[in-house]
Design a protein around this motif. Structure first.
Motif, PDB file in Angstrom:
ATOM      1  N   TYR A 298       0.815  -1.088   0.246  1.00 47.87           N
ATOM      2  CA  TYR A 298       0.058  -0.148   0.044  1.00 47.87           C
ATOM      3  C   TYR A 298       0.915   1.155  -0.173  1.00 47.87           C
ATOM      4  N   CYS A 299       0.175   2.201  -0.741  1.00 48.70           N
ATOM      5  CA  CYS A 299       1.734   2.873  -0.215  1.00 48.70           C
ATOM      6  C   CYS A 299       0.789   4.262  -1.795  1.00 48.70           C
ATOM      7  N   TYR A 300       1.440   5.832  -1.718  1.00 49.45           N
ATOM      8  CA  TYR A 300       1.505   7.179  -2.314  1.00 49.45           C
ATOM      9  C   TYR A 300       2.025   6.894  -3.466  1.00 49.45           C
ATOM     10  N   VAL A 301       1.505   7.473  -4.445  1.00 46.02           N
ATOM     11  CA  VAL A 301       2.470   8.078  -5.459  1.00 46.02           C
ATOM     12  C   VAL A 301       1.519   9.384  -5.442  1.00 46.02           C
ATOM     13  N   ASP A 302       2.512  10.487  -5.660  1.00 44.27           N
ATOM     14  CA  ASP A 302       2.388  11.610  -5.857  1.00 44.27           C
ATOM     15  C   ASP A 302       1.155  12.377  -5.483  1.00 44.27           C
ATOM     16  N   ASP A 303       0.928  11.600  -4.045  1.00 41.06           N
ATOM     17  CA  ASP A 303      -0.342  11.961  -3.121  1.00 41.06           C
ATOM     18  C   ASP A 303      -1.365  11.681  -3.248  1.00 41.06           C
ATOM     19  N   VAL A 304      -1.369   9.934  -4.319  1.00 43.54           N
ATOM     20  CA  VAL A 304      -2.668   9.202  -4.129  1.00 43.54           C
ATOM     21  C   VAL A 304      -2.375   8.167  -4.191  1.00 43.54           C
ATOM     22  N   ALA A 305      -3.333   7.725  -3.223  1.00 35.15           N
ATOM     23  CA  ALA A 305      -3.031   6.089  -2.524  1.00 35.15           C
ATOM     24  C   ALA A 305      -2.916   5.063  -3.869  1.00 35.15           C
ATOM     25  N   HIS A 306      -2.392   4.143  -3.294  1.00 33.59           N
ATOM     26  CA  HIS A 306      -1.920   3.012  -4.380  1.00 33.59           C
ATOM     27  C   HIS A 306      -2.118   1.943  -3.274  1.00 33.59           C
ATOM     28  N   ILE A 307      -2.984   0.941  -4.508  1.00 29.66           N
ATOM     29  CA  ILE A 307      -2.276  -0.550  -3.708  1.00 29.66           C
ATOM     30  C   ILE A 307      -1.537  -1.195  -4.834  1.00 29.66           C
ATOM     31  N   GLU A 308      -0.486  -2.104  -4.111  1.00 30.66           N
ATOM     32  CA  GLU A 308      -0.041  -2.734  -5.120  1.00 30.66           C
ATOM     33  C   GLU A 308       0.490  -4.295  -5.697  1.00 30.66           C
ATOM     34  N   LEU A 309      -0.596  -5.051  -6.671  1.00 28.84           N
ATOM     35  CA  LEU A 309      -0.979  -6.294  -6.876  1.00 28.84           C
ATOM     36  C   LEU A 309       0.543  -6.853  -8.203  1.00 28.84           C
ATOM     37  N   ASN A 310       1.071  -8.518  -7.005  1.00 29.31           N
ATOM     38  CA  ASN A 310       2.209  -9.093  -7.886  1.00 29.31           C
ATOM     39  C   ASN A 310       3.107  -8.053  -7.842  1.00 29.31           C
ATOM     40  N   GLY A 311       4.034  -6.938  -7.016  1.00 34.00           N
ATOM     41  CA  GLY A 311       4.838  -6.847  -6.982  1.00 34.00           C
ATOM     42  C   GLY A 311       5.313  -5.271  -7.527  1.00 34.00           C
ATOM     43  N   HIS A 312       3.888  -5.997  -8.727  1.00 28.13           N
ATOM     44  CA  HIS A 312       4.854  -4.627  -9.648  1.00 28.13           C
ATOM     45  C   HIS A 312       2.380  -3.918 -10.199  1.00 28.13           C
TER      46      HIS A 312
END
Length: 69
Positions: free
Chosen positions: A18-32
Motif C-alpha cells: 500500500y503506497c502513495y504516488v504523487d499524494d494518491v493512495a495506491h495498492i500494489e498487486l503481484n509486486g508490480h
C-alpha cells in the motif's frame, strides 16, 4: 485479492504493498501492478491465512513500521 475497477474491469493478484504516488493512495498487486484507490469500485480478499508470516501485513501497513515520507 480481486479488485473491481469502475468501468467493469477487474485485476486479480496478491496484495504486496500500500503506497502513495504523487499524494494518491495506491495498492500494489503481484509486486508490480499499481492501482489507484480512487479507481477501485470494490475489493474482495480471498484469504490472508495462506500468506507467509513475513508477507503480512503488506509493506506500509504494519503499525510498527517507520513512516518513509
Amino acid at each position: 485479492m480481486e479488485v473491481a475497477l469502475f468501468g467493469g474491469e477487474y485485476q486479480e493478484g496478491t496484495l504486496t504493498a500500500y503506497c502513495y504516488v504523487d499524494d494518491v493512495a495506491h495498492i500494489e498487486l503481484n509486486g508490480h501492478i499499481l492501482v489507484p484507490l480512487q479507481n477501485i469500485a470494490s475489493l474482495h480478499c480471498t484469504s490472508r491465512c495462506d500468506a507467509p508470516a513475513d508477507h503480512w501485513p503488506p509493506r506500509g501497513l504494519g503499525e510498527d513500521e517507520p513512516d518513509e515520507s
